[in-house]
Design an enzyme around this catalytic site. Structure first.
Site, PDB file in Angstrom:
ATOM      1  N   LYS A  27      73.771  55.848  46.649  1.00  0.00           N
ATOM      2  CA  LYS A  27      75.212  55.611  46.611  1.00  0.00           C
ATOM      3  C   LYS A  27      75.907  56.430  47.693  1.00  0.00           C
ATOM      4  O   LYS A  27      76.717  55.903  48.452  1.00  0.00           O
ATOM      5  CB  LYS A  27      75.724  55.991  45.222  1.00  0.00           C
ATOM      6  N   ARG A  97      80.394  60.947  40.295  1.00  0.00           N
ATOM      7  CA  ARG A  97      79.446  59.840  40.133  1.00  0.00           C
ATOM      8  C   ARG A  97      78.012  60.284  40.420  1.00  0.00           C
ATOM      9  O   ARG A  97      77.758  61.033  41.349  1.00  0.00           O
ATOM     10  CB  ARG A  97      79.792  58.702  41.101  1.00  0.00           C
ATOM     11  N   GLY A 106      73.257  52.081  35.531  1.00  0.00           N
ATOM     12  CA  GLY A 106      73.749  52.519  34.225  1.00  0.00           C
ATOM     13  C   GLY A 106      72.922  53.584  33.528  1.00  0.00           C
ATOM     14  O   GLY A 106      73.215  53.942  32.399  1.00  0.00           O
ATOM     15  N   MET A 108      72.390  56.718  34.527  1.00  0.00           N
ATOM     16  CA  MET A 108      72.965  58.054  34.592  1.00  0.00           C
ATOM     17  C   MET A 108      74.469  57.925  34.488  1.00  0.00           C
ATOM     18  O   MET A 108      74.990  56.845  34.354  1.00  0.00           O
ATOM     19  CB  MET A 108      72.512  58.718  35.865  1.00  0.00           C
ATOM     20  N   ARG A 364      74.941  48.475  47.875  1.00  0.00           N
ATOM     21  CA  ARG A 364      73.502  48.752  47.882  1.00  0.00           C
ATOM     22  C   ARG A 364      72.787  47.427  48.022  1.00  0.00           C
ATOM     23  O   ARG A 364      73.371  46.366  47.732  1.00  0.00           O
ATOM     24  CB  ARG A 364      73.073  49.452  46.598  1.00  0.00           C
ATOM     25  N   HIS A 482      75.183  44.378  32.367  1.00  0.00           N
ATOM     26  CA  HIS A 482      73.961  45.180  32.281  1.00  0.00           C
ATOM     27  C   HIS A 482      72.736  44.307  31.995  1.00  0.00           C
ATOM     28  O   HIS A 482      71.706  44.407  32.658  1.00  0.00           O
ATOM     29  CB  HIS A 482      74.139  46.236  31.181  1.00  0.00           C
ATOM     30  N   SER A 793      29.810  40.801  45.821  1.00  0.00           N
ATOM     31  CA  SER A 793      31.116  40.593  45.191  1.00  0.00           C
ATOM     32  C   SER A 793      31.353  41.770  44.271  1.00  0.00           C
ATOM     33  O   SER A 793      30.551  42.048  43.381  1.00  0.00           O
ATOM     34  CB  SER A 793      31.116  39.286  44.410  1.00  0.00           C
ATOM     35  N   CYS A 860      35.829  40.289  42.647  1.00  0.00           N
ATOM     36  CA  CYS A 860      36.104  39.311  41.595  1.00  0.00           C
ATOM     37  C   CYS A 860      36.564  39.970  40.304  1.00  0.00           C
ATOM     38  O   CYS A 860      36.742  39.328  39.294  1.00  0.00           O
ATOM     39  CB  CYS A 860      34.880  38.438  41.345  1.00  0.00           C
ATOM     40  N   TYR A 880      37.268  38.288  51.216  1.00  0.00           N
ATOM     41  CA  TYR A 880      38.163  37.568  50.302  1.00  0.00           C
ATOM     42  C   TYR A 880      38.410  38.369  49.033  1.00  0.00           C
ATOM     43  O   TYR A 880      37.661  39.300  48.725  1.00  0.00           O
ATOM     44  CB  TYR A 880      37.583  36.193  49.937  1.00  0.00           C
TER      45      TYR A 880
END
Ligand code: ADP
Ligand code: MG
Ligand code: MG
Length: 931
Positions: A27, A97, A106, A108, A364, A482, A793, A860, A880
């Site tokens: 902020k 703030r 919300g 804090m 933000r 909220h 694998s 895998c 992969y």
């Protein structure tokens, strides 16, 4: 340590900037940045996060230097705002703030209107000639200050329903009721004055202290309370879920107040520079006339949309800012464009209009749904605001989950009973049982139930219940409430502002229209359209390919990706689904699942009970046609893509365990083996530690006919398809190899069968024989094993189990403590432990390729679809990853991000591994088929 502990901003200048989030919090850094951009921001200053840390190390004391620095910064603010803090004639009021590095909406606390005292009130009344406004601000100050500073920060834990804020809210409701007011704005100056007196009495009664009547005392009380709120219960719970480190601390922003509550020409609002739910490039926001701060978010009054374009059915009748004050709207829209251009991202902003003058209070980077993230990234790249690479990096792989979410079946929706409509705050379809409190949600979900949390509005106290709920439904609040913000952050289905709900929490029920919905009743939600249905509406799998933005971003991602993505699938249906999601092969086909079919299990059991090889062979061979059909279907579905088939893996006991006496009697009848003998055999098969027992290749070594049958089924299916001119590329995978000799033994068997089948069927096909690397010893001796194995694998589930020595099935007993005490950062069965188990993977790849340079390596285990683990696989040179069908798009995307983050030269030395691997694969296949 930074040179100073306070950073000023105001009057178009700022000591800090956007890049200083660590020190100034998000902020503070962004307030500074906006200020430097020439955007109107009320002057103020930021106390660094380092001071928060200092506050905690000094056990709640603040360093002396801070007082001087704050005094100096306050003097600057006073100069810019031309008012004085605590001054009886021309008082400056401030907000105190919180603001952490990463936004914790919300979680804090913030206190507004700090500086109103018996000394300053008359001055402010005289100056503004607006007694109502002054007392409205005063009652808000008392409420926030008592709640945040005097109760929460002081560690007072009131009994349920006895919190100071709630008592004040009750007092205010009572007054409104007595006077017959529907709305807060109807309260008069005298009402508010009386209310402020009553609030102060409540403070005294509840907390045993007087409400402070001194501006400096209020200021420092507020500052300490913000620091204290970093370790509030809600904040800690939120950090756990979001994995925010505890030692970051929060900054404090002290900022000159601007007032949205002075009357009809004042207002407050919040907005997103684009639609955060859909991603559409439209300015999207909500505003409230004559209101302050949290009023919009708290859902106390229903806010209006800021413009005409974003009005919905429910809000069509409300007056937008665009219509009410076109000039201010235009200015705000200009700021919107300026911010997007500057930050190159969608921003979430807070603004206040004081007597016709616009002020920005926060900006933000905005939270968004996965759907919106994809659309915004694509549209911003196409508008050349960002590059394609940036677009790919903008979407968290896990956000794609939402696009792969099931939707309510549209056909079923048409005939389902619509209970209510609300605002579509979080997309997807959801079906669940209704609960009315967060605690009930947690309890029910704990029992494995699917719940939908229904609330009038949610507050940060509800997050634990919101997190476990399938979906969230609220009666009040708007798209920026909220509930909407939190649900969006988590990609949860959510509908807000559903005014038709009449919720009676005490009775655990709600009435909607004429229908009563009780706790435990089923409802269904279409979060993309905001519709709530009675009962369970069937759900359909997602069709992401119908979303043009998804298609584009996935195409961009595939173009930069350097590794392949396969799927774990045992059935043609799963395989086809996975191919739709972009799977390039099957990395793991587990064959044991194929034996539980009632027609087959009998042969399996017969085999297990057989007393000699001949009987065993006979029983095993009865399974051959079934297996051949399975593989035929799978190969055909994959149409030439590689298919890795793992030979039988689990301990035999799993196929006969848990049989009832009646079942054993039946089995005895079918197999003509006596009940006693069956029981004896079952007893004999029992193992103390089956995970380390007779399983994996140990089965095929003890009973070679099992391996032979499975190999034959695989190769006969392949031969059949070759004859039908369908391409096949089978890869036979031996599980649980720990030594080269084991591999030699099984590979010889498999290759012999392959030769036989090719001769018998008079066809040629390519195939490979390889192994899983899931025993640490195999990783250590990978160079030897690779002499025989043509591919590896990584079975990272077992590798994690055996590497850590944690039983996969019993980890639940201690893992929660480990996570709580931070012995482990996360569940290693979910996120690959790169530091430890990862070494085994990296080492095995390296050693294996020292013997066989073109050794194909994949993964895998469950980790193959977890983004951080996928990125690791890319970095250590795997060819992969393989994961469940629904994770395939996520893995593709994570692999693309990995390629952008750490482009790799592949094992063959080419820049792009994907093509090189394909070539290497072809070569290896050719070579193998010649043997
Ligand atoms: P959060 O981090 O929970 O959003 P904020 O610090 O942003 O908390 O403050 C809560 C509300 O108070 C916001 O709506 C904000 O716009 C408003 N607010 C904060 N500071 C001021 C100020 N100086 N003047 C007017 N409104 C303010
Ligand atoms: Mg805010
Ligand atoms: Mg295994």
């Amino acid at each position: 340590m930074a040179k100073r502990s306070v950073y000023f901003f105001g009057g178009g200048k700022a000591d800090g900037n956007e890049s200083m989030k660590e020190l100034l919090g998000g902020k503070g850094a962004n307030l500074a940045e906006m200020c430097s951009l020439g955007i109107p921001v009320p002057a103020g200053f930021t106390i660094t996060t380092e001071m928060c840390t200092a506050y905690y190390t000094n056990k709640g004391k603040l360093p002396k230097v801070l007082e001087d620095e704050v005094a100096k910064a306050m003097a600057k603010v006073e100069k810019v705002m031309n008012k004085k803090f605590g001054d009886p004639k021309n008082p400056l009021l401030v907000s105190v703030r919180s603001g952490a590095r990463r936004s914790m909406p919300g979680m804090m606390d913030t206190v507004l209107n700090v500086g109103l005292t018996s000394a300053t009130i008359p001055g402010l009344v005289a100056k503004t000639k607006n007694e109502r406004f002054v007392y409205d601000s005063y009652r808000r100050l008392i409420m926030m200050y008592a709640d945040v500073v005097m109760e929460k920060a002081a560690g007072v834990e009131p009994a349920e329903g006895k919190g100071v804020r709630l008592q004040m809210e009750h007092a205010m409701e009572a007054m409104k009721k007595a006077k017959g007011y529907a709305d807060d704005t109807q309260l008069t100056a005298d009402d508010l004055k009386a209310l402020a007196d009553e609030f102060k009495k409540i403070v005294k009664k509840c907390l045993g202290k007087e409400f402070p009547d001194n501006a400096q005392a209020q200021l420092w009380g507020g500052i300490k309370a913000v620091f204290q709120s970093w370790n509030g219960k809600r904040a800690i719970a939120y950090r756990r879920i979001e994995r925010i480190p505890d030692d970051w601390g929060t900054a404090v922003n002290v900022q000159a107040m601007v007032f949205g509550n002075t009357g009809e020409t004042s207002a407050t609002g919040v907005a997103f520079t684009r639609n955060a739910a859909t991603g559409e490039n439209l300015f999207y926001g909500e505003w409230l006339v004559n209101a302050q701060g949290e009023d919009v978010v708290a859902g106390i009054r229903t806010p209006s949309p800021i413009n005409k374009a974003t009005k919905g059915e429910q809000s069509a009748h409300l007056l937008s800012l665009e219509e009410a004050s076109p000039k201010i709207y235009k200015q705000l829209d200009g700021i919107r464009l300026k911010l997007e251009k500057h930050y190159k991202d969608m921003m979430d902003i807070e603004f206040t209009i004081e007597e016709g003058v616009l002020w920005m209070l926060q900006c933000r980077v905005g939270k968004r749904t996965g759907m919106a993230a994809v659309r915004m990234a694509v549209e911003m790249a196409e508008a050349k605001l960002i590059s394609k690479d940036t677009a790919i990096m903008r979407v968290a792989p896990i956000q794609l989950t939402e696009l792969l979410l099931p939707m309510l079946d549209p056909k079923a929706e048409k005939v389902a009973k619509v209970l209510a409509k609300g605002l579509p705050a979080g997309p997807g379809g959801s079906v669940g049982q209704v609960v009315f409190t967060a605690d009930d949600a947690a309890e029910w979900a704990g029992k494995g139930k699917k719940v939908i949390l229904v609330r009038n509005e949610t507050s940060p106290e509800d997050v634990h219940g919101m997190h476990v709920a399938e979906a969230i439904l609220t009666a009040k609040g708007g798209m920026t409430s909220h509930a909407a913000l939190v649900a969006r952050g988590w990609g949860k289905c959510c509908i807000v502002g559903c005014g038709a709900l009449n919720i009676e929490v005490a009775k655990k029920q709600m009435t909607v229209g004429g229908t009563v919905v009780k706790e435990g009743d089923w409802i269904s939600m279409n979060g993309s359209q905001g519709k709530v249905f009675a009962g369970q509406v069937p759900v359909l799998p997602a069709q992401p390919e119908l979303n043009p933005f998804y298609k584009k971003i996935m195409a961009w991602a595939d173009a930069v990706r350097q590794i392949n993505v396969r799927t774990n699938a045992d059935s043609p249906a799963d395989a086809e689904q996975a191919v739709k999601f972009g799977a390039e092969g099957i990395g793991l086909c587990r064959t044991e699942h194929m034996f539980f079919d009632p027609k087959r299990i009998i042969h399996m059991r017969e085999m297990i009970l057989a007393e000699d090889e001949a009987a065993r062979r006979k029983a095993v061979m009865a399974l051959l046609p079934f297996q051949r059909d399975d593989f035929y279907g799978l190969f055909k579905a994959m149409n030439g893509r590689p298919v890795t088939i793992r030979l039988l893996d689990p301990p035999l006991h799993e196929f006969v365990g848990g049989l009832t006496d009646a079942q054993i009697a039946e089995l005895s009848k079918q197999t003509k083996i006596s009940v006693d003998k069956i029981n004896a055999r079952i007893k004999q098969l029992h193992e103390l530690n089956p995970m380390l027992g007779h399983r994996g290749c140990r089965l095929g070594i003890a009973y070679p006919e099992i391996t032979e049958m499975q190999a034959r089924a695989i190769f006969e299916a392949a031969a059949k398809l070759v004859k039908e001119k369908v391409k096949v590329s089978p890869e036979v995978m031996v599980p649980l190899i720990g030594t080269k000799a084991e591999m030699d033994n099984q590979a010889a068997l498999i290759r012999a069968v392959a030769e036989e089948v090719q001769k018998e069927q008079k066809v040629k096909f390519a195939y490979m024989v390889g192994t899983m690397i899931e025993i640490p010893r195999a990783a250590l001796t990978a160079d030897k094993i690779a002499a025989t194995a043509e591919f590896f694998s990584f079975g990272t589930n077992d590798l994690t189990q055996m590497g850590f020595g944690y039983s996969r099935d019993d980890v639940g007993g201690f893992l929660p403590y480990y996570l709580d005490k931070k012995i482990l950062p996360e569940d290693p069965f979910e996120v690959l432990d790169q530091e430890g188990i990862g070494q085994l993977v990296a080492m095995a790849v390296e050693r294996g390729r020292s013997t066989r340079p073109d050794l194909k390596c994949g993964i895998c285990g469950e980790h193959g679809g977890e983004p951080a683990s996928v990125k690791f696989c890319h970095r250590v040179g795997l060819n992969y990853v393989s994961c469940s069908p629904f994770r395939v798009p996520i893995a593709r995307f994570a692999a693309a991000q990995a390629a952008l983050e750490t482009p790799r030269k592949c094992c063959t030395g080419k820049k792009c591994c994907k093509k090189a691997d394909k070539k290497a694969e072809k070569k290896a296949v050719k070579k193998a088929s010649k043997k």
